[in-house]
Write a protein that holds these residues in place. Sequence first.
Motif, PDB file in Angstrom:
ATOM      1  N   LEU A 139       0.833  -1.212   0.000  1.00  0.00           N
ATOM      2  CA  LEU A 139       0.000   0.000   0.000  1.00  0.00           C
ATOM      3  C   LEU A 139       0.861   1.253   0.000  1.00  0.00           C
ATOM      4  N   GLU A 185      -6.976  -7.954   2.159  1.00  0.00           N
ATOM      5  CA  GLU A 185      -6.288  -6.750   1.688  1.00  0.00           C
ATOM      6  C   GLU A 185      -7.142  -5.500   1.909  1.00  0.00           C
ATOM      7  N   ARG A 186      -7.501  -5.317   3.192  1.00  0.00           N
ATOM      8  CA  ARG A 186      -8.283  -4.142   3.581  1.00  0.00           C
ATOM      9  C   ARG A 186      -7.670  -3.525   4.830  1.00  0.00           C
ATOM     10  N   THR A 221       0.753   6.968   7.114  1.00  0.00           N
ATOM     11  CA  THR A 221       1.036   8.118   6.249  1.00  0.00           C
ATOM     12  C   THR A 221       0.342   9.379   6.746  1.00  0.00           C
ATOM     13  N   GLU A 276       2.204   1.995  -3.278  1.00  0.00           N
ATOM     14  CA  GLU A 276       1.169   2.443  -4.204  1.00  0.00           C
ATOM     15  C   GLU A 276       0.527   3.757  -3.753  1.00  0.00           C
ATOM     16  N   ASP A 277       1.177   4.428  -2.768  1.00  0.00           N
ATOM     17  CA  ASP A 277       0.705   5.720  -2.268  1.00  0.00           C
ATOM     18  C   ASP A 277      -0.648   5.623  -1.575  1.00  0.00           C
ATOM     19  N   GLY A 278      -0.891   4.536  -0.865  1.00  0.00           N
ATOM     20  CA  GLY A 278      -2.126   4.423  -0.111  1.00  0.00           C
ATOM     21  C   GLY A 278      -2.104   5.320   1.118  1.00  0.00           C
ATOM     22  N   THR A 279      -3.256   5.796   1.530  1.00  0.00           N
ATOM     23  CA  THR A 279      -3.379   6.598   2.747  1.00  0.00           C
ATOM     24  C   THR A 279      -3.783   5.676   3.893  1.00  0.00           C
ATOM     25  N   ILE A 280      -2.928   5.590   4.907  1.00  0.00           N
ATOM     26  CA  ILE A 280      -3.163   4.689   6.028  1.00  0.00           C
ATOM     27  C   ILE A 280      -3.016   5.484   7.319  1.00  0.00           C
TER      28      ILE A 280
END
Length: 518
Positions: free
Chosen positions: A57, A329-330, A68, A60-64
């Motif tokens: 993630l 994958e959540r 992040t 892939e620039d995911g916001t967590i």
Amino acid sequence: MHPADLKNRQRAVVFDRNRLTIEDIVDIASGSARAELSDDPAFRAAITRGADFLDRLLREDGTIYGVTTGYGDSCTVTVPPELVAELPHHLYTYHGVGLGAYLTPDQTRAVLATRLASLSKGYSGVSVGLLEQIAKLLDAGLLPMIPSEGSVGASGDLTPLSYLAAVLCGEREVWRDGVPTSAADALRDAGITPLRLRPKEGLAIMNGTAVMTALACLAYDRAEYLVRLSTRITAMASFALDGNAHHFDETLFSVKPHKGMQDVAGWVRADLGAGQAERNGKRLQDRYSIRCAPHVIGVLADALPFMRQSIENELNSANDNPIIDGDGERVLHGGHFYGGHIAFAMDSMKNAVANLADLLDRQMALMVDSRYNHGLPGNLSGAEGPRAAINHGLKALQISASAWTAEALKQTMPASVFSRSTECHNQDKVSMGTIAARDCLRVLELTEQVTAALLVTVRQGVWLRRRVNPETPLPAALAQMEQALGDDVAPVAEDRRLEPELRVLIERIRSKAWSLYA
């Protein structure tokens, strides 16, 4: 004993995704069991999937949240990619604000085991290396020095658990063989490399209910034993007061079907024996602290199964935020760090335990008072002849027992109703579960002190009853208990300082020295 020999004698508690019990945590806390991280490949693969999913993630620039973004109310702040790796270290650093007494070594081992249990469920996005590091601390006896005060119980035990996170990284201090030591030095000497936390690992360590749950496990263990010990004391008090054993009749209790209460009545009935019940000339109705003792003790006895369920469910939960579903994958944002179930269990337990202290204090008041103790000397003094005038028996002990009881009762105000809005109204409803657990342990400590006083009292009362009524047979269970107590407490024939004996008895209580009922 050589450390290797000690390790071989310890029961192994395996940490994986399977369910643990209160006893597993208590045994690790006491040193009678050791923690082992499962080496099952399927378990380790499940842990790794969550960590790998987070890594993907991030690429892939995911916001967590907390990975992040900033923490809590700062979740709207985006962390630049080049600073993401530093964020977990800032989290434990700025939470280094705990105060109060440090958790004891037993309590700290319980905390480490409880946090390891939650992270081992595989929903926290941590690495296998982090789990191994916690297990290494336990194995090496390096225990973070954790201040007991500073948690509101949501977002979990952030401040106290920051001390675990810091030690895993070689910062702050540990107990090593009971001596405060630099974590950096202790880890180096043990051959343990400090961690550099992965993006969510600081949050995973800290954002959970491990401290309150660990303390709850230890509290449950002590409360369960007090149920049995206060029952044995009640039987001895009934004998000393020449009481009416018909109050514990099986048919009488069959019509009020609270199982725990019925068990307590059955234990007293068995302790007193049939001969005691059949003797004539008894008072028709003994005072409530004797006649209703199974009803008082039974409240805690009947509540313990529910409390066990709540504590063990929390122990076996993934209770940080966000939850990482590596298989699906959540990233699931929620509030599993909220310690309401532990808070309720601890607030309830301290109420029921304090009622045991009050019950025993009332039994003692009857036994020392010559108006109510059916022919025993005032203050249960064992002195005879001219020396009786200068001896005061258990007069001062009864005052101290009342003081300890009053303090225990004062602590029963529920902590969970004192929720405070914190952290810019992000944490605007919190559990106070850790305060409730700490309060419960204090009530247990005070009640154990009252119990020690009552052990002296009933031992003295039984001795005097047999002197006053030598024809009265002492039932076998009570004779065995009197003999066991006699190893630590001699009859008080002449006034003496009782503090040393009380301290010995408290240690006997906490080590469960007497086997009580099947």
